[in-house]
Design an enzyme around this catalytic site. Structure first.
Site, PDB file in Angstrom:
ATOM      1  N   ARG A 292       0.776  -1.242   0.000  1.00  0.00           N
ATOM      2  CA  ARG A 292       0.000   0.000   0.000  1.00  0.00           C
ATOM      3  C   ARG A 292       0.810   1.297   0.000  1.00  0.00           C
ATOM      4  O   ARG A 292       0.246   2.359  -0.167  1.00  0.00           O
ATOM      5  CB  ARG A 292      -0.990   0.066   1.181  1.00  0.00           C
ATOM      6  CG  ARG A 292      -2.076  -0.963   1.114  1.00  0.00           C
ATOM      7  CD  ARG A 292      -3.312  -0.494   1.859  1.00  0.00           C
ATOM      8  NE  ARG A 292      -3.056  -0.199   3.255  1.00  0.00           N
ATOM      9  CZ  ARG A 292      -3.952   0.389   4.049  1.00  0.00           C
ATOM     10  NH1 ARG A 292      -5.115   0.747   3.578  1.00  0.00           N
ATOM     11  NH2 ARG A 292      -3.668   0.624   5.317  1.00  0.00           N
ATOM     12  N   ASP A 293       2.119   1.230   0.190  1.00  0.00           N
ATOM     13  CA  ASP A 293       2.906   2.473   0.178  1.00  0.00           C
ATOM     14  C   ASP A 293       4.267   2.254  -0.463  1.00  0.00           C
ATOM     15  O   ASP A 293       5.281   2.753   0.013  1.00  0.00           O
ATOM     16  CB  ASP A 293       3.066   3.022   1.599  1.00  0.00           C
ATOM     17  CG  ASP A 293       3.536   4.488   1.610  1.00  0.00           C
ATOM     18  OD1 ASP A 293       3.254   5.206   0.630  1.00  0.00           O
ATOM     19  OD2 ASP A 293       4.173   4.892   2.591  1.00  0.00           O
ATOM     20  N   LEU A 294       4.281   1.496  -1.566  1.00  0.00           N
ATOM     21  CA  LEU A 294       5.546   1.282  -2.259  1.00  0.00           C
ATOM     22  C   LEU A 294       5.952   2.564  -2.972  1.00  0.00           C
ATOM     23  O   LEU A 294       5.174   3.162  -3.705  1.00  0.00           O
ATOM     24  CB  LEU A 294       5.410   0.145  -3.273  1.00  0.00           C
ATOM     25  CG  LEU A 294       6.731  -0.270  -3.929  1.00  0.00           C
ATOM     26  CD1 LEU A 294       7.613  -1.011  -2.927  1.00  0.00           C
ATOM     27  CD2 LEU A 294       6.486  -1.136  -5.155  1.00  0.00           C
TER      28      LEU A 294
ATOM     29  N   ASN B 105      10.923   3.718   0.037  1.00  0.00           N
ATOM     30  CA  ASN B 105      10.708   2.471   0.768  1.00  0.00           C
ATOM     31  C   ASN B 105      11.383   1.277   0.105  1.00  0.00           C
ATOM     32  O   ASN B 105      11.085   0.127   0.429  1.00  0.00           O
ATOM     33  CB  ASN B 105       9.200   2.190   0.921  1.00  0.00           C
ATOM     34  CG  ASN B 105       8.576   3.024   2.023  1.00  0.00           C
ATOM     35  OD1 ASN B 105       9.283   3.494   2.918  1.00  0.00           O
ATOM     36  ND2 ASN B 105       7.275   3.209   1.966  1.00  0.00           N
TER      37      ASN B 105
ATOM     38  N   THR C  21       1.161   7.213  -0.131  1.00  0.00           N
ATOM     39  CA  THR C  21       1.748   8.437  -0.659  1.00  0.00           C
ATOM     40  C   THR C  21       1.130   8.704  -2.023  1.00  0.00           C
ATOM     41  O   THR C  21       1.363   7.941  -2.966  1.00  0.00           O
ATOM     42  CB  THR C  21       3.274   8.277  -0.790  1.00  0.00           C
ATOM     43  OG1 THR C  21       3.815   7.910   0.494  1.00  0.00           O
ATOM     44  CG2 THR C  21       3.919   9.570  -1.252  1.00  0.00           C
TER      45      THR C  21
END
Length: 216
Positions: free
Chosen positions: A73-75, A79, A115
């Site tokens: 969900r936030d690649l 990260n 993001t």
């Protein structure tokens, strides 16, 4: 606790979870290296062959996690880490959610987490599914190869450009990229999740299958 069970050579591990005075602390494995964002900012574009190996590792990590029901969900480049040996490590699965495919084809949440610059359009609208991670990986790959993001705009304008698939083809941004890369990103960044590559591994294999452009 679910994320702490992930054990994979391309995932930064969570060693333990500590609860103290109403706060929860995650103790991560320490990695000495640079994030992909730092590499792009400091070195510019990633060479084609290096990008193949890097995103092969990212795809392996995502497919492994999704096989256990975890969506990142936030690649984003911040990260994704490269350790001192050059091995890619995906981190910050802390906001990942358990998929509920037994109940629904995709998960819907009242809280949009992630993001926006690297989120799939359906994720910005509250729907989370495996193809959302594949979309985010495609955004990271595009930025690695060209040194810039594919979609212009911010906020609602950025979302509208994603929904209309108004990204700049990579052939118009950087020279020497393989033929067929424009078509790859047209599929990977399709606003309809059902029309994208189904898994990160499928996207990585399609990328590796592209023949380098021959010198004139």
């Amino acid at each position: 606790k679910l994320v702490a069970k992930l054990r994979h050579p391309h995932i930064v591990e969570i060693h333990t979870i500590v609860e103290e005075e109403g706060e929860v602390y995650l103790i991560f494995e320490h990695i000495a290296g640079r994030t992909l964002q730092q590499v792009i900012d400091q070195d510019g574009k990633i060479p084609l062959q290096a990008a193949r190996g890097l995103f092969r590792g990212v795809a392996s990590a995502l497919d492994y996690a999704q096989g256990l029901g975890v969506i990142h969900r936030d690649l984003k480049p911040a990260n994704i880490m490269l350790d001192g040996d050059g091995r890619v490590r995906v981190m910050d699965f802390g906001i990942a959610r358990l998929t509920e495919e037994a109940l629904t084809r995709h998960s819907r949440t009242n809280t949009v987490v992630g993001t926006p610059l690297y989120m799939a359009p359906e994720q910005e609208q509250g729907a989370v599914r495996k193809e959302s991670d594949t979309y985010s990986m495609a955004l990271c790959l595009y930025e690695s190869l060209t040194g810039r993001r594919p979609f212009p705009g911010t906020g609602a304008g950025l979302l509208m450009n994603k929904l209309k698939s108004l990204h700049v083809p990579p052939s118009q941004v950087a020279a020497g990229l393989p033929p067929g890369l424009d078509a790859l990103f047209a599929k990977a960044l399709d606003p309809d999740p059902d029309k994208r590559y189904k898994t990160a591994g499928e996207l990585a294999r399609a990328f590796e299958a592209l023949e380098p452009r021959r010198a004139a």
